[in-house]
Design an enzyme around this catalytic site. Structure first.
Site: not given
Length: 608
Positions: A2, A27, A74, A98-99, A480, A484, A487, A503, A603
């Site tokens: 929001c 937003r 929102w 907001n939140g 992940e 990161k 990357e 293993h 991207k």
């Protein structure tokens, strides 16, 4: 996501509040409103839908006043109605927020005993009523806010406007960003500097836990305990473009910091926060109860989100899942089960391999669902149903907030599937929903460990190889974390299931190799610790990501520990994303790489 704006002006502010809100439309929102302090006291105008509806209302019924606040909402608690739109107000205070306030029901129960009753279905109104009660008891506006903030559990960006004081705004931040703009005899407040760009370039960003008393003459900023703090006043470049790094060095850092808010925004789409139940807005062209199999396909970080979802769907919905890298799926030509669902995951909605996988599944007669951040994308248009992630634009090439938004949406779908298939009882589903609702505040707490993680990153930057380990639903987080680091720092890293250590990968372990172990306390932690101690026995340098209970279980032999908040095991993979992101980010910063645009990467991969 929001939007909040505020102005202390020397001329009427209503039209400028709307102008600032227009710059926050990106937003996402479903209602809007403003409040000003005029000769009649606190006055407001609100409208469902887009800002044009609010603007039309103001044309027919203008608002006077030299001070005001505005909001694009929102819907979270309560539907997208005018009565639920912000600002929420009493005769003494107006508030925009907001939140998510996790304990709003407890606050309202306390307030109702004293006769303070809500007029909406929102969590935000509990804040307005609590401040009003403090004011009725004789507190000043500053004292009332100071007494209220410690009672709030959850995440918030707040702006308060008080009856009888046309020179005062109070703002507060916990998990939702706010920027203060400095003008000529005027002051401004916004969710980001872009909203304030037409008025000023002089910006002060509130930091986590800050609250601010704003008058035309000065800004006094205090920390959560009420101690005065200094924050840098700087020149913003936000007027040049929509995308602005704010007070962050890189977009990636900004997007990591936004995650309490973006996760909240995604949750608001899938969860009825008032009733604490999953409430999908999408009309499903299939019945979860009748699906024979789920096929998930994606690329890169989105693929790892799918791997986490496999653990979730199979455990909580007893739905068999295949997960494939899209670039392999399209050429393997797998046989697909009758009455199966293919779920494709893509931040951009334009990933070439994922789109090809979608088209293959469609030709095979599968139901097609897309989990995307761009609802107008090709993948979205070619799917039978679209599940949005709603995390806003992600500028950094290495995905951060899109990943946690994907996981949040997937977790919500898992609960819906589990209930539809009769696997989750109402009480069990409520337990999992509650864990999701509490997640944004846990992410905020995790982000407070950034300084200690930065120190560990300096050590990691000296390594040539790094091993990441995880078990169960933490195995994809190991993958992940390694991705990161590769990357953006260009350090070679590999993620492994901890049980696979003996293993092969254990042959690599020596005193020069850091081993990052992602292991919050759960039913698999004992086994993960066993693998970890095998690393320690061979001189490996261990960085353990866990919670307080995990620290107690780990014992000696651990080089470094990143302690995270204790959360329900269901949402632990989402929370674990934060330290692995921060570790990679600060390692890359220390090494001097181009964090936002790492070499050779784009991207969105729109060609094979």
């Amino acid at each position: 996501m929001c939007g909040i704006v505020g102005i202390i002006g020397v001329e009427p502010v209503a039209n400028r509040l709307v102008e600032a809100l227009r710059r926050l439309e990106y937003r996402g929102y479903d209602s809007a409103g403003i409040a000003t302090l005029s000769a009649v006291g606190l006055d407001r105008r609100r409208a469902e839908g887009k800002l044009n509806n609010l603007a039309s209302r103001l044309e027919n019924d203008p608002l006077d006043g030299l001070i005001g606040i505005g909001h694009t909402r929102w819907a979270t608690h309560g539907g997208a109605t005018e009565s639920n739109a912000h600002p929420h107000s009493t005769d003494k205070v107006a508030v925009v927020h907001n939140g998510i306030i996790e304990n709003f029901k407890d606050l309202l129960e306390d307030l109702e005993r004293d006769g303070y009753l809500p007029a909406s279905q929102t969590d935000t109104e509990s804040i307005a009523l609590w401040v009003t009660r403090e004011l009725d008891r004789g507190a000043s506006p500053r004292e009332a806010v100071a007494a209220t903030l410690p009672r709030l559990r959850g995440t918030f960006g707040l702006a308060f406007l008080f009856a009888g004081d046309e020179k005062l705004l109070i703002a507060a931040r916990q998990g939702s960003p706010l920027a203060i703009g400095h003008g000529q005899e005027e002051m401004y407040l916004g969710s980001d500097a872009f909203a304030l760009a037409p008025f000023t370039k002089q910006i002060t960003y509130l930091e986590e836990g800050d609250w601010a008393v704003i008058t035309p003459q000065k800004v006094e900023i205090l920390d959560f305990d009420g101690r005065p703090v200094e924050r840098i006043r700087q020149v913003s470049s936000a007027s040049a473009a929509l995308a602005d790094k704010g007070n962050h060095r890189h977009f990636m850092a900004k997007e990591i910091a936004e995650q309490p808010e973006t996760v909240s925004h995604t949750l608001a789409h899938y969860i009825d926060l008032s009733n604490e139940t999953v409430s999908l807005r999408e009309s499903l062209p299939f019945d979860f109860a009748e699906l024979s199999r789920l096929t998930i396909t994606a690329c890169g970080t989105a693929y790892y989100a799918g791997l986490v979802a496999k653990y979730w769907f199979e455990r909580y919905a007893r739905l068999a899942v295949d997960v494939d890298v899209a670039s392999e799926f399209r050429y393997r030509e797998p046989p697909l089960a009758e009455n199966g669902l293919t779920l494709v995951i893509s931040q951009s909605g334009e990933t070439a391999d994922t789109l090809a996988a979608l088209r293959y599944s469609a030709r095979e007669g599968q139901h097609i669902a897309a989990l995307v951040n761009v609802q107008e994308s090709t993948i979205a248009r070619e799917s039978h149903v679209v599940f949005p992630t709603l995390c806003g634009p992600e500028i950094g090439v290495a995905s951060t907030k899109a990943f946690t938004a994907q996981l949040t949406a997937l977790a919500s779908l898992v609960i819906a599937a589990g209930e539809a298939r009769g696997v989750l009882s109402a009480s069990r589903a409520h337990e999992l929903v509650r864990a999701l609702i509490e997640l944004p505040s846990a992410i905020s707490e995790a982000l407070r460990h950034e300084k200690s993680i930065e120190g560990l990153a300096r050590q990691l930057a000296r390594a040539s190889d790094v091993l990441y380990l995880g078990r169960g639903q933490m195995f994809p987080l190991a993958l992940e974390g390694a991705l990161k680091l590769k990357e953006i720092s260009y350090i070679h890293a590999e993620g492994y299931a901890a049980g696979e250590l003996k293993h092969g990968p254990i042959a690599l372990v020596n005193e020069e190799m850091p081993v990052v172990v992602v292991a919050p306390s759960d039913e698999l932690m004992e086994k993960t610790l066993s693998n970890m101690h095998e690393v320690a026995a061979r001189g490996g340098k261990i960085i353990l990501i866990t919670d307080a209970e995990g620290v107690a279980e780990a014992g000696d032999g651990i080089s470094d520990i990143i302690e995270m908040p204790r959360v329900h095991p269901f949402v632990a993979p989402i929370l674990a994303s934060i330290p692995v992101q921060l570790l990679a980010y600060h390692t890359a910063v220390f090494m001097g790489t181009d964090v936002d645009q790492p070499r050779n990467l784009a991207k969105s991969v729109t060609v094979e």
